[in-house]
Write a protein that holds these residues in place. Structure first.
Motif, PDB file in Angstrom:
ATOM      1  N   ASN A 163       0.743  -1.312  -0.145  1.00  0.00           N
ATOM      2  CA  ASN A 163       0.334   0.041   0.008  1.00  0.00           C
ATOM      3  C   ASN A 163       0.585   0.951   0.308  1.00  0.00           C
ATOM      4  OD1 ASN A 163       1.156  -0.131   2.529  1.00  0.00           O
ATOM      5  ND2 ASN A 163      -0.522   0.293   3.941  1.00  0.00           N
ATOM      6  N   MET A 164       2.473   0.933  -0.209  1.00  0.00           N
ATOM      7  CA  MET A 164       2.804   2.988   0.196  1.00  0.00           C
ATOM      8  C   MET A 164       3.198   2.739  -1.386  1.00  0.00           C
ATOM      9  SD  MET A 164       5.575   2.095   2.837  1.00  0.00           S
ATOM     10  CE  MET A 164       6.594   3.530   3.247  1.00  0.00           C
ATOM     11  N   ASN A 165       3.889   3.951  -1.106  1.00  0.00           N
ATOM     12  CA  ASN A 165       4.423   4.738  -2.575  1.00  0.00           C
ATOM     13  C   ASN A 165       5.976   4.012  -2.683  1.00  0.00           C
ATOM     14  OD1 ASN A 165       5.271   5.917  -4.479  1.00  0.00           O
ATOM     15  ND2 ASN A 165       4.537   8.033  -3.921  1.00  0.00           N
ATOM     16  N   THR A 166       5.734   3.660  -4.206  1.00  0.00           N
ATOM     17  CA  THR A 166       7.411   3.105  -3.900  1.00  0.00           C
ATOM     18  C   THR A 166       8.267   4.491  -5.338  1.00  0.00           C
ATOM     19  OG1 THR A 166       7.081   2.625  -6.793  1.00  0.00           O
ATOM     20  CG2 THR A 166       5.982   0.221  -5.429  1.00  0.00           C
ATOM     21  N   GLU A 167       8.632   5.702  -4.819  1.00  0.00           N
ATOM     22  CA  GLU A 167       9.004   6.520  -5.234  1.00  0.00           C
ATOM     23  C   GLU A 167       9.622   7.116  -3.999  1.00  0.00           C
ATOM     24  OE1 GLU A 167       9.685   7.589  -7.947  1.00  0.00           O
ATOM     25  OE2 GLU A 167       8.405   5.860  -8.753  1.00  0.00           O
ATOM     26  N   ASN A 168      10.590   7.870  -3.601  1.00  0.00           N
ATOM     27  CA  ASN A 168      12.062   8.363  -2.703  1.00  0.00           C
ATOM     28  C   ASN A 168      11.776   6.945  -1.609  1.00  0.00           C
ATOM     29  OD1 ASN A 168      12.371  10.586  -4.738  1.00  0.00           O
ATOM     30  ND2 ASN A 168      10.720  11.668  -3.661  1.00  0.00           N
ATOM     31  N   VAL A 169      12.131   5.743  -1.547  1.00  0.00           N
ATOM     32  CA  VAL A 169      11.407   4.657  -1.075  1.00  0.00           C
ATOM     33  C   VAL A 169      13.750   5.767   0.217  1.00  0.00           C
ATOM     34  CG1 VAL A 169      11.765   2.406   0.077  1.00  0.00           C
ATOM     35  CG2 VAL A 169      11.207   3.237  -2.372  1.00  0.00           C
ATOM     36  N   ARG A 170      13.444   4.935   1.481  1.00  0.00           N
ATOM     37  CA  ARG A 170      13.836   5.390   2.873  1.00  0.00           C
ATOM     38  C   ARG A 170      15.033   4.477   2.704  1.00  0.00           C
ATOM     39  NH1 ARG A 170      14.611  10.639   4.144  1.00  0.00           N
ATOM     40  NH2 ARG A 170      13.288  11.822   3.903  1.00  0.00           N
ATOM     41  N   THR A 171      16.159   4.165   3.220  1.00  0.00           N
ATOM     42  CA  THR A 171      17.273   2.857   3.236  1.00  0.00           C
ATOM     43  C   THR A 171      18.088   3.197   4.185  1.00  0.00           C
ATOM     44  OG1 THR A 171      17.972   1.282   2.342  1.00  0.00           O
ATOM     45  CG2 THR A 171      18.525   3.389   1.419  1.00  0.00           C
ATOM     46  N   PHE A 172      19.065   2.093   4.855  1.00  0.00           N
ATOM     47  CA  PHE A 172      20.092   2.574   6.195  1.00  0.00           C
ATOM     48  C   PHE A 172      20.861   2.918   5.134  1.00  0.00           C
ATOM     49  CE2 PHE A 172      23.738   0.754   7.167  1.00  0.00           C
ATOM     50  CZ  PHE A 172      23.969   1.089   8.754  1.00  0.00           C
ATOM     51  N   ALA A 173      21.717   4.275   5.356  1.00  0.00           N
ATOM     52  CA  ALA A 173      22.957   4.795   5.327  1.00  0.00           C
ATOM     53  C   ALA A 173      24.288   4.444   5.646  1.00  0.00           C
ATOM     54  CB  ALA A 173      22.861   5.967   4.865  1.00  0.00           C
ATOM     55  N   ASP A 174      25.669   3.614   4.879  1.00  0.00           N
ATOM     56  CA  ASP A 174      26.775   3.623   5.880  1.00  0.00           C
ATOM     57  C   ASP A 174      26.857   4.819   5.494  1.00  0.00           C
ATOM     58  OD1 ASP A 174      28.928   2.582   6.242  1.00  0.00           O
ATOM     59  OD2 ASP A 174      29.041   1.354   4.513  1.00  0.00           O
ATOM     60  N   THR A 175      27.223   5.355   6.576  1.00  0.00           N
ATOM     61  CA  THR A 175      27.769   6.828   6.311  1.00  0.00           C
ATOM     62  C   THR A 175      28.573   7.477   7.907  1.00  0.00           C
ATOM     63  OG1 THR A 175      26.569   9.223   6.074  1.00  0.00           O
ATOM     64  CG2 THR A 175      25.678   7.676   7.149  1.00  0.00           C
ATOM     65  N   LYS A 176      29.576   8.093   7.334  1.00  0.00           N
ATOM     66  CA  LYS A 176      30.578   8.976   8.187  1.00  0.00           C
ATOM     67  C   LYS A 176      30.342  10.107   7.917  1.00  0.00           C
ATOM     68  CE  LYS A 176      32.826   4.840   9.760  1.00  0.00           C
ATOM     69  NZ  LYS A 176      33.991   3.205   9.786  1.00  0.00           N
ATOM     70  N   GLY A 177      31.170  10.714   8.683  1.00  0.00           N
ATOM     71  CA  GLY A 177      31.597  12.374   9.415  1.00  0.00           C
ATOM     72  C   GLY A 177      32.726  13.008   9.901  1.00  0.00           C
ATOM     73  N   LEU A 178      32.705  14.169  10.239  1.00  0.00           N
ATOM     74  CA  LEU A 178      33.305  14.641  10.387  1.00  0.00           C
ATOM     75  C   LEU A 178      33.259  15.149  11.921  1.00  0.00           C
ATOM     76  CD1 LEU A 178      34.667  17.426   7.905  1.00  0.00           C
ATOM     77  CD2 LEU A 178      36.247  16.039   9.013  1.00  0.00           C
ATOM     78  N   VAL A 179      33.547  14.840  12.978  1.00  0.00           N
ATOM     79  CA  VAL A 179      33.419  15.965  14.428  1.00  0.00           C
ATOM     80  C   VAL A 179      34.183  16.885  14.504  1.00  0.00           C
ATOM     81  CG1 VAL A 179      32.532  13.642  15.406  1.00  0.00           C
ATOM     82  CG2 VAL A 179      34.816  13.650  15.312  1.00  0.00           C
ATOM     83  N   ILE A 180      34.257  17.618  16.319  1.00  0.00           N
ATOM     84  CA  ILE A 180      35.869  18.344  16.672  1.00  0.00           C
ATOM     85  C   ILE A 180      34.921  18.491  17.930  1.00  0.00           C
ATOM     86  CG2 ILE A 180      35.776  21.038  17.163  1.00  0.00           C
ATOM     87  CD1 ILE A 180      34.548  21.787  13.998  1.00  0.00           C
ATOM     88  N   TYR A 181      36.117  17.992  18.237  1.00  0.00           N
ATOM     89  CA  TYR A 181      36.273  17.864  19.983  1.00  0.00           C
ATOM     90  C   TYR A 181      36.739  18.933  20.679  1.00  0.00           C
ATOM     91  CZ  TYR A 181      37.822  12.809  17.801  1.00  0.00           C
ATOM     92  OH  TYR A 181      37.290  12.244  16.624  1.00  0.00           O
ATOM     93  N   ALA A 182      35.866  18.144  22.052  1.00  0.00           N
ATOM     94  CA  ALA A 182      34.837  19.234  23.278  1.00  0.00           C
ATOM     95  C   ALA A 182      36.173  19.392  23.831  1.00  0.00           C
ATOM     96  CB  ALA A 182      34.956  18.948  23.779  1.00  0.00           C
ATOM     97  N   SER A 183      37.580  18.758  23.591  1.00  0.00           N
ATOM     98  CA  SER A 183      38.984  19.330  23.767  1.00  0.00           C
ATOM     99  C   SER A 183      39.887  20.723  23.599  1.00  0.00           C
ATOM    100  CB  SER A 183      39.860  18.432  24.365  1.00  0.00           C
ATOM    101  OG  SER A 183      40.356  17.672  23.246  1.00  0.00           O
ATOM    102  N   ALA A 184      39.046  20.953  22.293  1.00  0.00           N
ATOM    103  CA  ALA A 184      40.189  21.855  21.515  1.00  0.00           C
ATOM    104  C   ALA A 184      39.061  23.609  21.889  1.00  0.00           C
ATOM    105  CB  ALA A 184      39.514  21.997  19.837  1.00  0.00           C
ATOM    106  N   THR A 185      40.666  24.307  21.818  1.00  0.00           N
ATOM    107  CA  THR A 185      39.852  25.716  22.222  1.00  0.00           C
ATOM    108  C   THR A 185      39.228  25.862  21.528  1.00  0.00           C
ATOM    109  OG1 THR A 185      42.666  26.463  20.446  1.00  0.00           O
ATOM    110  CG2 THR A 185      42.640  25.750  23.032  1.00  0.00           C
ATOM    111  N   ASP A 186      38.629  27.289  22.035  1.00  0.00           N
ATOM    112  CA  ASP A 186      37.471  27.995  21.506  1.00  0.00           C
ATOM    113  C   ASP A 186      38.365  28.134  19.889  1.00  0.00           C
ATOM    114  OD1 ASP A 186      35.990  28.136  22.902  1.00  0.00           O
ATOM    115  OD2 ASP A 186      35.946  29.652  23.684  1.00  0.00           O
ATOM    116  N   GLN A 187      39.455  29.076  19.538  1.00  0.00           N
ATOM    117  CA  GLN A 187      40.647  29.827  17.941  1.00  0.00           C
ATOM    118  C   GLN A 187      40.735  28.264  17.178  1.00  0.00           C
ATOM    119  OE1 GLN A 187      42.683  32.562  19.042  1.00  0.00           O
ATOM    120  NE2 GLN A 187      43.665  32.422  16.634  1.00  0.00           N
TER     121      GLN A 187
END
Length: 439
Positions: A308-332
């Motif tokens: 009963n669902m629309n077969t367009e724009n179907v969601r799926t699991f994404a194997d994905t990674k990204g960037l983080v900034i660590y709290a120990s860094a100075t503000d600058q």
């Protein structure tokens, strides 16, 4: 290009490492800048040579335009694992300013220990999302506390591969899109080729946590239209979608659709005609299985959905990674890091260079339409479906106990269902009880 096994192992290692040592991180003795007013930031790249080369090139070009910021790029140590190396550095107060190669589950562990900076609290975050055209792609990355701790770099929306040549022998000219079409394909397959199977995958009977990313979560994300599974410490899974998935898996079992024993290269040899495929598999096939030709031998499709669902724009699991900034860094350092990120993602040509060097689809909403990538995809047609699916990819859950919780999905739901040892309703309820207990 990493093969699938290496990719999966890297995704999973984080789950086995304790995060108890992270508490109490501090800024230590870091200085904002040297006597010449130059701010130095340490950037840890993924332990993958193409990615390291990319970031070193980006840093060098950025420094030409920003002489007051110095970026040292080095690889995350893999011994005993990249995640363990990051955790050890945090505990020893020697964490970098920023790093890539972070998935959402590991980020949840780090965020729980206050080791990461909410990127949305640093000036320039919204500009990055707008300039890179990634507002839709980043939306599922929001954590349960409302913050964004990771900027996704690439997104591998997982698709299902179909042996198109065998489907055509069954009188089916395109990949099935719904549950009923899947069941019909299975019936035709077993009638014509009793020794072949729809889904030849022993992982379906294995409770190992990461394996649910490549079967259950692909189906669940599609059936639930991307509904969250866990929010914070609360199970919010869509009961209707979950039961539909397990019922579908049980219906396939009744049609003898599964081969649960180990067979070498079952999809490539035609023993199975349906399996999860990530873009890294395509490079492997070029080397080992040149007869696997997109549009001839195989095709790619999003997960099937309830009838009963629309077969367009179907969601799926994404194997994905990204960037983080660590709290120990100075503000600058934090602001310098954000300035670097903003510079990298203000130009689509930088994402094109990334794509050409790594074959990892940039996490952009417009990847399939942006003219900067047109030539690349015209020359790499099998990657086009992944580009189309990027805005509909759902990352892993953000709970720090994701390893334990996903194990329950296999133990109580998926594994017994495919073996015929439990009913969908009981399996779903048993799984919910176990997860709620774990939470």
């Amino acid at each position: 290009m990493k093969k699938k096994l290496n990719k999966v192992v890297s995704l999973v290692v984080a789950a086995t490492v304790s995060v108890s040592v992270l508490a109490g991180c501090s800024k230590g003795d870091k200085k904002d800048s040297d006597k010449n007013g130059v701010t130095t930031i340490e950037f840890w790249a993924a332990p993958n040579p193409p990615q390291q080369a990319y970031w070193k090139e980006m840093a060098k070009e950025f420094e030409k335009e920003n002489p007051k910021i110095n970026i040292n790029v080095s690889a995350i140590k893999e011994s005993p694992s990249s995640e363990a190396s990051i955790q050890s550095a945090i505990a020893g107060k020697s964490a970098p300013t920023m790093s890539e190669n972070i998935n959402r589950g590991f980020a949840a562990q780090l965020a729980e220990s206050k080791a990461l900076v909410p990127l949305n609290e640093i000036e320039g975050w919204e500009d990055i999302l707008t300039n890179r055209n990634m507002t839709e792609t980043v939306e599922p990355w929001e954590f349960s506390d409302g913050n964004q701790y990771v900027l996704p770099i690439y997104s591998n929306p997982m698709l299902f591969g179909w042996r198109l040549d065998i489907l055509k022998e069954l009188g089916i000219n395109e990949a099935p899109k719904t549950y009923s079409e899947m069941l019909e394909a299975t019936k035709r397959l077993k009638a014509k080729y009793p020794d072949k199977f729809l889904w030849a995958k022993p992982d379906l009977a294995d409770p190992t946590a990461w394996k649910r990313w490549f079967d259950f979560f692909m189906l669940y994300d599609a059936a639930s239209e991307g509904n969250n599974f866990i929010e914070g410490n609360k199970l919010v899974a869509d009961d209707k979608a979950g039961l539909q998935v397990l019922t579908f898996m049980d219906d396939l079992r009744k049609e003898n659709a599964y081969l649960l024993k180990t067979v070498t290269d079952p999809f490539e040899t035609g023993v199975g005609i349906f399996t999860d495929i990530g873009p890294w598999t395509l490079t492997y096939w070029e080397e080992k299985f040149p007869k696997m030709v997109y549009g001839e031998t195989f095709t790619l499709a999003p997960p099937p959905v309830p009838d009963n669902m629309n077969t367009e724009n179907v969601r799926t699991f994404a194997d994905t990674k990204g960037l983080v900034i660590y709290a120990s860094a100075t503000d600058q350092q934090k602001h310098a890091a954000m300035k670097f990120i903003s510079w990298v993602y203000s130009n689509p040509e930088h994402d094109l260079k990334w794509l050409e060097q790594t074959n990892l689809p940039p996490a952009r909403d417009d990847l399939a339409e942006n003219e900067a990538f047109t030539t690349f995809f015209s020359e790499n047609l099998a990657l086009q479906p992944y580009a189309n699916a990027v805005p509909f990819g759902i990352p892993s859950i953000d709970n720090p106990k994701y390893n334990e919780l996903q194990t329950f999905i296999g133990q109580h739901a998926v594994n017994p269902i495919v073996k015929g040892k439990n009913t969908p309703k009981n399996g779903w309820n048993d799984m919910k009880k176990a997860i709620e207990g774990g939470l």
